[in-house]
Scaffold this motif. Structure first.
Motif, PDB file in Angstrom:
ATOM      1  N   GLY A  62      25.621 -16.295 -40.371  1.00 49.39           N
ATOM      2  CA  GLY A  62      26.902 -16.661 -41.283  1.00 49.39           C
ATOM      3  C   GLY A  62      26.446 -16.336 -42.714  1.00 49.39           C
ATOM      4  O   GLY A  62      27.400 -16.677 -43.459  1.00 49.39           O
ATOM      5  N   ARG A  63      25.428 -15.619 -42.854  1.00 53.62           N
ATOM      6  CA  ARG A  63      24.803 -15.194 -44.511  1.00 53.62           C
ATOM      7  C   ARG A  63      24.595 -13.799 -44.542  1.00 53.62           C
ATOM      8  O   ARG A  63      23.847 -13.137 -45.405  1.00 53.62           O
ATOM      9  CB  ARG A  63      24.037 -16.079 -45.055  1.00 53.62           C
ATOM     10  N   VAL A  83      27.275  -5.261 -28.826  1.00 58.48           N
ATOM     11  CA  VAL A  83      26.111  -6.264 -29.274  1.00 58.48           C
ATOM     12  C   VAL A  83      26.570  -7.736 -29.312  1.00 58.48           C
ATOM     13  O   VAL A  83      27.590  -7.993 -29.991  1.00 58.48           O
ATOM     14  CB  VAL A  83      25.846  -5.642 -30.942  1.00 58.48           C
ATOM     15  N   GLN A  84      25.714  -8.473 -28.592  1.00 56.98           N
ATOM     16  CA  GLN A  84      25.973  -9.872 -28.588  1.00 56.98           C
ATOM     17  C   GLN A  84      25.790 -10.576 -29.966  1.00 56.98           C
ATOM     18  O   GLN A  84      24.535 -10.464 -30.474  1.00 56.98           O
ATOM     19  CB  GLN A  84      25.215 -10.375 -27.607  1.00 56.98           C
ATOM     20  N   ARG A  85      26.599 -11.396 -30.636  1.00 54.77           N
ATOM     21  CA  ARG A  85      26.439 -11.819 -31.836  1.00 54.77           C
ATOM     22  C   ARG A  85      26.005 -13.482 -31.718  1.00 54.77           C
ATOM     23  O   ARG A  85      26.826 -14.046 -31.174  1.00 54.77           O
ATOM     24  CB  ARG A  85      27.434 -11.890 -32.796  1.00 54.77           C
ATOM     25  N   MET A  86      24.760 -13.721 -31.916  1.00 53.78           N
ATOM     26  CA  MET A  86      24.185 -15.204 -31.678  1.00 53.78           C
ATOM     27  C   MET A  86      24.375 -15.835 -33.110  1.00 53.78           C
ATOM     28  O   MET A  86      23.832 -15.598 -34.051  1.00 53.78           O
ATOM     29  CB  MET A  86      22.773 -15.249 -30.995  1.00 53.78           C
ATOM     30  N   HIS A  87      25.318 -17.074 -32.992  1.00 53.56           N
ATOM     31  CA  HIS A  87      25.581 -18.022 -34.138  1.00 53.56           C
ATOM     32  C   HIS A  87      24.670 -18.975 -34.052  1.00 53.56           C
ATOM     33  O   HIS A  87      24.317 -19.671 -33.103  1.00 53.56           O
ATOM     34  CB  HIS A  87      26.791 -18.152 -34.158  1.00 53.56           C
ATOM     35  N   PRO A  88      24.374 -19.826 -35.182  1.00 50.47           N
ATOM     36  CA  PRO A  88      23.807 -20.853 -35.394  1.00 50.47           C
ATOM     37  C   PRO A  88      24.528 -21.946 -35.028  1.00 50.47           C
ATOM     38  O   PRO A  88      25.815 -21.846 -34.920  1.00 50.47           O
ATOM     39  CB  PRO A  88      23.354 -21.180 -36.836  1.00 50.47           C
ATOM     40  N   ASP A  89      23.812 -23.247 -34.605  1.00 51.29           N
ATOM     41  CA  ASP A  89      24.901 -24.357 -34.268  1.00 51.29           C
ATOM     42  C   ASP A  89      25.626 -25.028 -35.618  1.00 51.29           C
ATOM     43  O   ASP A  89      24.873 -25.351 -36.661  1.00 51.29           O
ATOM     44  CB  ASP A  89      23.829 -25.568 -33.840  1.00 51.29           C
ATOM     45  N   ARG A 119      19.290 -21.384 -38.650  1.00 45.04           N
ATOM     46  CA  ARG A 119      20.323 -19.960 -38.399  1.00 45.04           C
ATOM     47  C   ARG A 119      19.363 -18.824 -37.685  1.00 45.04           C
ATOM     48  O   ARG A 119      20.411 -18.020 -37.396  1.00 45.04           O
ATOM     49  CB  ARG A 119      20.439 -19.576 -39.968  1.00 45.04           C
ATOM     50  N   LYS A 120      18.298 -18.719 -37.432  1.00 39.69           N
ATOM     51  CA  LYS A 120      17.517 -17.522 -36.916  1.00 39.69           C
ATOM     52  C   LYS A 120      16.911 -17.917 -35.646  1.00 39.69           C
ATOM     53  O   LYS A 120      16.940 -17.469 -34.579  1.00 39.69           O
ATOM     54  CB  LYS A 120      16.768 -16.728 -37.802  1.00 39.69           C
ATOM     55  N   CYS A 198      19.418 -11.843 -44.636  1.00 36.83           N
ATOM     56  CA  CYS A 198      20.675 -12.630 -45.195  1.00 36.83           C
ATOM     57  C   CYS A 198      20.552 -12.104 -46.632  1.00 36.83           C
ATOM     58  O   CYS A 198      20.013 -11.855 -47.304  1.00 36.83           O
ATOM     59  CB  CYS A 198      20.421 -14.134 -45.129  1.00 36.83           C
ATOM     60  N   GLU A 199      22.013 -12.101 -47.092  1.00 40.25           N
ATOM     61  CA  GLU A 199      22.439 -11.821 -48.235  1.00 40.25           C
ATOM     62  C   GLU A 199      21.599 -12.517 -49.618  1.00 40.25           C
ATOM     63  O   GLU A 199      21.050 -11.604 -50.449  1.00 40.25           O
ATOM     64  CB  GLU A 199      23.993 -11.672 -48.528  1.00 40.25           C
ATOM     65  N   PRO A 200      21.775 -13.735 -49.060  1.00 39.31           N
ATOM     66  CA  PRO A 200      21.227 -14.482 -50.451  1.00 39.31           C
ATOM     67  C   PRO A 200      19.659 -14.504 -50.647  1.00 39.31           C
ATOM     68  O   PRO A 200      18.981 -14.685 -51.737  1.00 39.31           O
ATOM     69  CB  PRO A 200      21.319 -16.057 -50.081  1.00 39.31           C
TER      70      PRO A 200
END
Length: 260
Positions: A62-63, A83-89, A119-120, A198-200
């Motif tokens: 998400g980042r 590519v399967q994208r796994m997202h955090p809860d 997130r990971k 992650c970007e930040p």
């Protein structure tokens, strides 16, 4: 357009193809974890040459940078690989941000690792559930936490075999093969990002810094792992576990791979 590899690079490339073929034969359910960094797109290119397809996933925290997300479409268009994208809860993310703030990871290593865990690490655990092996693009020269990285190991954290087929490769090896074979790569690499997260939490590196100096740059060098590769910070004695019925013929100790 692809160009012929030099003899030494051809040997490296053929060895990786052979190794991935062995992994696919022994572990047809193996999956490649991709951050859409250059090592991972090289491995995706290699996987696309194999007769046995293996899955590829990424942790979409998400980042991520827009350039990283865009690589999912690049890979699908080039190789036909989804590519399967796994997202955090979402609830866990929302609770963490509500309790600590949107940028709590800058405040302490503990809060940064808590964010990484949500997130990971937790999405990775879901991605690996039910699999017998996973593949990474880690290399020994990337940072001080990876200097003794084995080419394969039993991953105690997630309970499956872990393969690092590029462990002994140099950055020069990777880029020479990328350019010779016209393999697509994340454009952030051309902007000074040898390691992409992650970007930040990721910045471009300065001349003379190691490849992962731009990751969590405000922390000490020996803390810059997120939990995906916890064994990189653990005691580095040979990993040993009892062989189980049905296991492929890997040695009980992977000590030999540390010196390869």
């Amino acid at each position: 357009m692809p160009t012929p590899l030099t003899a030494s690079l051809s040997r490296l490339w053929q060895a990786v193809l052979a190794r991935l073929g062995e992994i696919a034969a022994d572990h047809p359910d193996a999956v490649l974890a991709s951050s859409m960094g250059v090592e991972d797109t090289l491995l995706i290119h290699a996987l696309a040459q194999l007769p046995q397809p293996l899955g590829v996933f990424m942790l979409d925290t998400g980042r991520l940078h827009a350039e990283t997300i865009a690589m999912v479409d690049v890979i699908r268009e080039r190789y036909g690989i989804v590519v399967q994208r796994m997202h955090p809860d979402p609830a866990a993310v929302q609770a963490h941000v509500a309790a600590h703030g949107e940028f709590a990871f800058y405040e302490s290593v503990a809060l940064r690792k808590e964010c990484c865990g949500i997130r990971k690490v937790e999405p990775l655990r879901r991605a690996l559930a039910g699999h017998t092996a996973w593949i990474t693009g880690q290399r020994r020269e990337q940072s001080v936490t990876r200097t003794e990285l084995p080419e394969f190991q039993w991953d105690e954290t997630f309970g499956l075999w872990k393969f690092n087929p590029l462990a002994a490769w140099t950055s020069e090896d990777v880029w020479a093969v990328i350019r010779a074979l016209d393999i697509p790569y994340n454009p952030l690499h051309d902007r000074g990002y040898p390691s992409i997260g992650c970007e930040p939490c990721t910045r471009a590196v300065r001349p003379g810094e190691d490849a992962r100096a731009g990751r969590w740059w405000w922390e000490q060098r020996d803390s810059r792992e997120c939990g995906l590769h916890a064994s990189n910070l653990a005691d580095r004695r040979p990993l040993v576990r009892p062989r189980r019925a049905g296991d492929p013929a890997y040695p009980d100790s992977v000590e030999s791979s540390l010196s390869s």
